[in-house]
Write an enzyme that holds these catalytic residues in place. Structure first.
Site, mmCIF file in Angstrom:
data_model
loop_
_atom_site.group_PDB
_atom_site.id
_atom_site.type_symbol
_atom_site.label_atom_id
_atom_site.label_comp_id
_atom_site.label_asym_id
_atom_site.label_seq_id
_atom_site.Cartn_x
_atom_site.Cartn_y
_atom_site.Cartn_z
ATOM 1 N N GLY A 65 -0.621 -2.187 6.096
ATOM 2 C CA GLY A 65 -0.487 -3.419 6.864
ATOM 3 C C GLY A 65 -1.702 -4.304 6.738
ATOM 4 N N GLY A 99 -5.035 -4.944 7.058
ATOM 5 C CA GLY A 99 -6.133 -4.001 7.181
ATOM 6 C C GLY A 99 -7.186 -4.290 8.218
ATOM 7 C CB VAL A 148 -13.006 -3.017 1.359
ATOM 8 C CG1 VAL A 148 -12.384 -1.636 1.493
ATOM 9 C CG2 VAL A 148 -13.767 -3.132 0.044
ATOM 10 N N GLY A 149 -9.940 -3.428 2.664
ATOM 11 C CA GLY A 149 -9.109 -3.222 3.847
ATOM 12 C C GLY A 149 -9.282 -1.846 4.453
ATOM 13 C CG ASP A 150 -5.954 -0.230 6.659
ATOM 14 O OD1 ASP A 150 -5.618 -1.155 5.881
ATOM 15 O OD2 ASP A 150 -5.159 0.631 7.061
ATOM 16 C CB THR A 190 -0.872 0.010 1.273
ATOM 17 O OG1 THR A 190 -1.715 -1.128 1.259
ATOM 18 C CG2 THR A 190 -1.713 1.266 1.358
#
Length: 340
Positions: free
Chosen positions: A260, A262, A237-239, A208
């Site tokens: 990292g 997420g 979906v991550g952070d 990321t």
């Protein structure tokens, strides 16, 4: 004489410490944290990463020096990283289990607390620009999937064929992950953990990208862009695009961009927690970042983050083997690191 020398040494150390404390940063960036070991990195590959991070910092710094806004600086900087296949964002995005590239991004203005984000997009060349368009050209904060792709097209952003995001390295990474998952499923047969649907192996390298910038007017902006997690399923979906989890910015506290695993950043609302610790507990940007990242680590998550406050104090902590990271001072001095 000996006492004089010792006292002189103390004075010099105090002065050196003071100079270090006075250093003002105007931009910090990251290109992901994970199992990044020097022994696994060729000199050529290392040079490529350093060149890419340098180019990104120089691009953003040129915007700041020209008097452009921190939002302009963040967007321009993240474009450089999104267009570089070395990072898991834009052109270098990893593949989902179905062999697609699904991109997420977010941006936030520290002056107004306005924010924009997109998730699961597949045709937008630079998702960070789509996030900014959501912030400035819509009434919303987050758009997802086909709707977000259509919005970006209507907003006049550059749309590409999904094939644009295909890279050999990421495709091979997907095949490896699928093979590892099938092996792990056999080894873990019957255990509760293997019965969880989704991702069995999280990425070894989180690529990321993110940027926080401080402009001449004293305004902060933060942005994050990602291709997500290799072999992800079900539209995970991550952070990164979630305001408060992977991205947050407030002039009164700091701009933060995380990288990292997420799920742990979402559950700990890491970026907003850092801002809150600064606002309500009076912690410094480095102290607050350490507390928030320690919580992630205690829960079993890994990764890192970058944060920059309005006075130009920055921090780049991580709990993995390495994190692609860099910063530039107000007078244009570039600092880049990769390993612990």
């Amino acid at each position: 004489m000996k006492l004089f020398k010792i006292l002189s040494l103390f004075v010099l150390l105090a002065l050196a410490s003071q100079v270090a404390a006075q250093k003002k940063y105007v931009m910090v960036i990251h290109g992901g944290a994970g199992t990044i070991l020097k022994k696994n990195m060729s000199a050529e590959k290392e040079a490529e990463y350093i060149a890419a991070l340098t180019k990104a910092l120089e691009t953003g710094y040129a915007q700041i020096k020209a008097g452009k806004s921190s939002l302009d600086a963040v967007e321009a900087t993240v474009h450089v990283l999104e267009n570089d296949p070395h990072f898991n964002a834009g052109k270098g995005a990893v593949f989902t289990h179905d062999g697609r590239n699904e991109l997420d991004a977010a941006i936030m203005d520290g002056k107004t607390l306005m924010a924009g984000a997109v998730a699961g997009v597949t045709t937008i060349k630079n998702p960070i620009s789509a996030a900014r368009a959501v912030m400035e050209k819509s009434e919303h904060v987050m758009l997802v999937g086909a709707g977000a792709d259509q919005f970006a097209k209507d907003a006049g952003l550059e749309i590409v064929d999904p094939k644009y995001f295909w890279t050999k390295e990421r495709w091979e990474g997907l095949q490896k992950a699928i093979k590892e998952d099938s092996t792990k499923a056999v080894l873990d047969h019957g255990s509760k953990k293997s019965e969880l649907l989704g991702i069995k192996n999280h990425d070894y390298k989180f690529g990321t990208v993110g940027c926080v910038a401080l402009d001449k007017a004293g305004n902060l902006a933060a942005g994050t862009s990602t291709g997500g997690m290799t072999n992800k399923k079900y539209g995970r979906v991550g952070d990164a695009p979630i305001i408060g989890a992977g991205t947050y910015c407030n002039n009164e506290t700091a701009g933060i961009s995380c990288t990292g695993w997420g799920e742990f950043y979402i559950r700990n609302v890491v970026a907003k927690t850092i801002s809150d610790l600064m606002e309500y507990k009076g912690l410094s940007v480095s102290e607050a970042s350490k507390v928030a990242l320690d919580k992630v680590g205690k829960m079993g998550g890994d990764g890192g983050l970058i944060a920059l406050d309005r006075k130009g104090n920055m921090t780049m902590p991580f709990n993995t083997e390495g994190m692609y990271r860099g910063a530039i001072t107000a007078d244009g001095k570039i600092e880049i690191s990769i390993y612990r």
